[in-house]
Design an enzyme around this catalytic site. Structure first.
Site, PDB file in Angstrom:
ATOM      1  N   LYS A 176       0.841  -1.197   0.000  1.00 20.83           N
ATOM      2  CA  LYS A 176       0.000   0.000   0.000  1.00 20.83           C
ATOM      3  C   LYS A 176       0.876   1.246   0.000  1.00 20.83           C
ATOM      4  CE  LYS A 176      -1.785  -1.590   3.743  1.00 20.83           C
ATOM      5  NZ  LYS A 176      -2.574  -1.867   4.960  1.00 20.83           N
ATOM      6  N   THR A 207      -8.219   9.000   9.487  1.00 23.41           N
ATOM      7  CA  THR A 207      -7.933   7.777   8.730  1.00 23.41           C
ATOM      8  C   THR A 207      -7.606   6.599   9.650  1.00 23.41           C
ATOM      9  OG1 THR A 207      -5.620   8.477   8.533  1.00 23.41           O
ATOM     10  CG2 THR A 207      -7.114   9.066   6.723  1.00 23.41           C
ATOM     11  N   GLY A 209      -7.713   3.232  11.283  1.00 23.47           N
ATOM     12  CA  GLY A 209      -8.346   1.971  10.935  1.00 23.47           C
ATOM     13  C   GLY A 209      -8.321   1.605   9.473  1.00 23.47           C
ATOM     14  N   THR A 210      -7.634   2.371   8.637  1.00 23.54           N
ATOM     15  CA  THR A 210      -7.667   2.091   7.195  1.00 23.54           C
ATOM     16  C   THR A 210      -7.086   0.719   6.862  1.00 23.54           C
ATOM     17  OG1 THR A 210      -5.623   3.369   6.983  1.00 23.54           O
ATOM     18  CG2 THR A 210      -7.669   4.475   6.384  1.00 23.54           C
ATOM     19  N   GLY A 211      -5.962   0.362   7.490  1.00 23.06           N
ATOM     20  CA  GLY A 211      -5.323  -0.908   7.168  1.00 23.06           C
ATOM     21  C   GLY A 211      -6.172  -2.102   7.561  1.00 23.06           C
ATOM     22  N   CYS A 212      -6.716  -2.058   8.775  1.00 20.50           N
ATOM     23  CA  CYS A 212      -7.596  -3.148   9.237  1.00 20.50           C
ATOM     24  C   CYS A 212      -8.816  -3.251   8.337  1.00 20.50           C
ATOM     25  CB  CYS A 212      -8.040  -2.888  10.676  1.00 20.50           C
ATOM     26  SG  CYS A 212      -6.699  -2.674  11.859  1.00 20.50           S
TER      27      CYS A 212
END
Length: 266
Positions: A176, A207, A209-212
């Site tokens: 990412k 932003t 929590g974007t990865g989870c």
């Protein structure tokens, strides 16, 4: 008679502020029409300004949760996040090595605020034990650097890191690129070809929590039968809407809006 939706199991840590971790996983799964289940590996004390502490669960508690769910309920996909310690990684990997469902590995190492979420030795255990089990692994740039030792400053560096990570055993690697300047580009690599997913930079500081959320969305679409590239594309669309809907919470970085489609349709 009601029809059971696809079931997805999240194996991760708990976020007391509700924006990331198990809480983000379950919200994402609900929003995307699958039944989310959870194995909690660690409990964090965190809010919008940082992580004040975390406590690992005993490996036997993690094993018991895994055995309870997987011994009774068929799962169509599994997502792993914060695994906290090498002992928990070994426990999770030992169980998932026998799982037939696709596995999305989010190699969580640090929080949005830069706080470490792994004890010593855990990242090496993730590399050795979890990556060979992964249908997709979803590192951000920092995680890709930690996994490979490669400093990434552009797309060429992302591809080089993806090639190294692919050599560790996952079927697909999604690096990412959101932390690079300019409009973000993510790279999906399967050991032979790289697929670019360009996007537009969304002006929001909220932003958390974007990865989870992205990893859980990929798992949700895989559970519904999508192939990996299509699952990634659909998950990125969902996350873009969630980032655009991110809202302030507390004094720091607010979460993305997992329910943005509900609000739009309502």
């Amino acid at each position: 008679m009601a029809v059971t939706p696809p079931c997805v199991l999240a194996v991760a840590g708990s976020d007391s502020a509700g924006g990331a971790g198990i809480q983000a996983d379950l919200k994402t799964m609900l929003a995307l029409g699958v039944h989310g289940m959870s194995v909690v590996c660690a409990v964090t004390a965190q809010n919008s300004v940082g992580v004040q502490g975390y406590w690992e669960l005993p490996p036997e508690a993690v094993a018991a949760q895994l055995g309870s769910v997987l011994g009774d309920i068929p799962v169509q996909a599994i997502k792993t996040g914060m695994l906290a310690s090498a002992a928990i990684v070994e426990t999770v990997a030992g169980v998932l090595s026998a799982a037939a469902a696709p596995v999305v590995v989010d190699p969580v190492a640090v929080s949005k605020h830069g706080d470490s979420l792994l004890s010593p030795g855990a990242l090496d255990a993730v590399k050795a034990r979890m990556l060979p089990l992964a249908t997709v692994v979803t590192p951000n740039l920092l995680e890709a650097e930690l996994l490979t030792g490669i400093e990434i400053s552009d797309e060429a560096g992302m591809l080089k890191a993806a090639e190294v990570i692919a050599s560790l055993g996952p079927q697909w690697v999604l690096v990412k690129g959101g932390h690079l300047p300019g409009n973000p580009v993510d790279l999906l690599y399967d050991g032979r070809r790289a697929i670019r997913f360009p996007g537009q930079r969304i002006a929001s500081r909220h932003t958390h929590g974007t990865g989870c959320t992205l990893a859980s969305a990929i798992a949700s679409y895989l559970a519904q039968g999508a192939e990996v590239p299509a699952a990634v594309e659909s998950a990125r669309t969902y996350v873009a809407g969630a980032i655009a809907g991110g809202f302030p919470l507390g004094a720091g970085i607010g979460p993305v809006d997992h329910a943005w489609r509900i609000r739009v349709s309502g």
